[in-house]
Design an enzyme around this catalytic site. Sequence first.
Site, PDB file in Angstrom:
ATOM      1  N   GLU A 109       0.879  -1.173   0.000  1.00 32.09           N
ATOM      2  CA  GLU A 109       0.000   0.000   0.000  1.00 32.09           C
ATOM      3  C   GLU A 109       0.913   1.218   0.000  1.00 32.09           C
ATOM      4  OE1 GLU A 109      -3.101  -0.159  -0.440  1.00 32.09           O
ATOM      5  OE2 GLU A 109      -3.453  -2.287  -0.080  1.00 32.09           O
ATOM      6  N   CYS A 159      -2.149   9.545   2.666  1.00 32.75           N
ATOM      7  CA  CYS A 159      -1.700   8.950   1.400  1.00 32.75           C
ATOM      8  C   CYS A 159      -2.695   9.169   0.270  1.00 32.75           C
ATOM      9  CB  CYS A 159      -1.414   7.466   1.573  1.00 32.75           C
ATOM     10  SG  CYS A 159      -2.831   6.497   2.134  1.00 32.75           S
TER      11      CYS A 159
END
Length: 459
Positions: free
Chosen positions: A212, A246
């Site tokens: 990720e 993010c």
Amino acid sequence: MTEQEIKDILQQQNHFFSSGKTIQAEFRLKQLESLKEAMIRHEADLAAALKADLGKSRMESYMCETGLTLSELTWMQKHLRSLMRSKRVSTPAAQFAAKSFRSPSPYGTVLIMSPWNYPVLLTLDPLIDAIAAGNTAVVKPSAYAPCTFDVMKTMIEECFPAHYVAVVDGGRAENQALLQQRFDMIFFTGGKTVGREVLRHAAEYLTPVTLELGGKSPCIVDSTAKIRLAAKRIVFGKYLNCGQTCVAPDYILCDKRIRDELITAILAEIEKQFGKEPLKNPNYGKIINEKHFERILGLINGEKLVYGGQSEPESLRIAPTVLNNITWDDAVMGEEIFGPLLPILTFDTLNEALDTVESHPHPLALYFFSEDKAAQKKVLDTCRFGGGCINDTIIHLATSDMPFGGVGESGMGSYHGRVGFETFSHYRSIVDKKTWMDLPIRYQKYTRLKEKMMRMFLK
């Protein structure tokens, strides 16, 4: 923690997994309940730690960390027995008589490496999925959020023995020592540079990996968008956690005809949400450390500054900042910002905007503000990205019913809910062949009749 201590933990976890105790649904559910009780018991401690590490308010800590994690945990408790069941699939006529099914099996001992920006959510969410799938786990949170680490370590050690779930303290040396070991699966959340290292080490043992990562997530605004509402939602998503998210909108790509109106609305919305002096707002966060503080300040071009730019070195706070007339040659467009800077670029046509997005690495998220249904479909059909929203930002990750993950340089694999359980499971394909009859056509000696019958089955 020394490499030998890490090896000892791994050996103990492999032994415990081999005992078969993690296979039963009752065991898994008991562990999830234990973690939930610990999170509720330590909620105030987690909030205080997040305030110390990142300046997060109590509301933001619950909304974006503790509450979201509890939501994933509750979802998993509700659906676990169903997820563990074998799933019947159709059996080809050529394999009569038989039953075919897919059966989930835990990988074994997994490594979970998590970042500092959402240290509770991004550590415990994958741990919940790993436990639900029947694995043992070694957890390595970031050393950059030490207060939150201490609370999570205490909490996890209250819930689980180290031979089941262990927390590893330390920095780069411990990361390297962990990556030298042979895990059955690795789950990593963080930046692309370390992600490449994780993948390189995993290749040594052909270990399955979920990455990720991140990237420069665009926020496209066309001329049909509801400007004031778009500004409100963009400001929320961009400056949440001081931009250290993010999936934050990394930059705006807007129709040049509405740029000035959009900027005016964004500036008004910043003052509405954070006040005229955001650095005096106790609910506005801070940058994680001095290194990142200085890096972000270095991305501000004073000649292109529209709003903000103020900073407080002693508290590591940078005000919400807006930059205009930005091009891809500016420093702020050369890397993922991960801070409270909002660059604004423009386009003449939507095709031009889509070409811009597609000419750069696939982002973790994409946001499109538009009232034009055809344009919305065109963006979804054209652009490759991990996930995103139409007419909003970041909320797509706040549900256990949708997978979250990247594509290309923004990551591989995904998790949350059902997909999270599947990520930490290997699905075995099983044919249960009956013994009360046996079709002879597959066996030699082959004849024309057998071939004719085979061609009837397989076409």
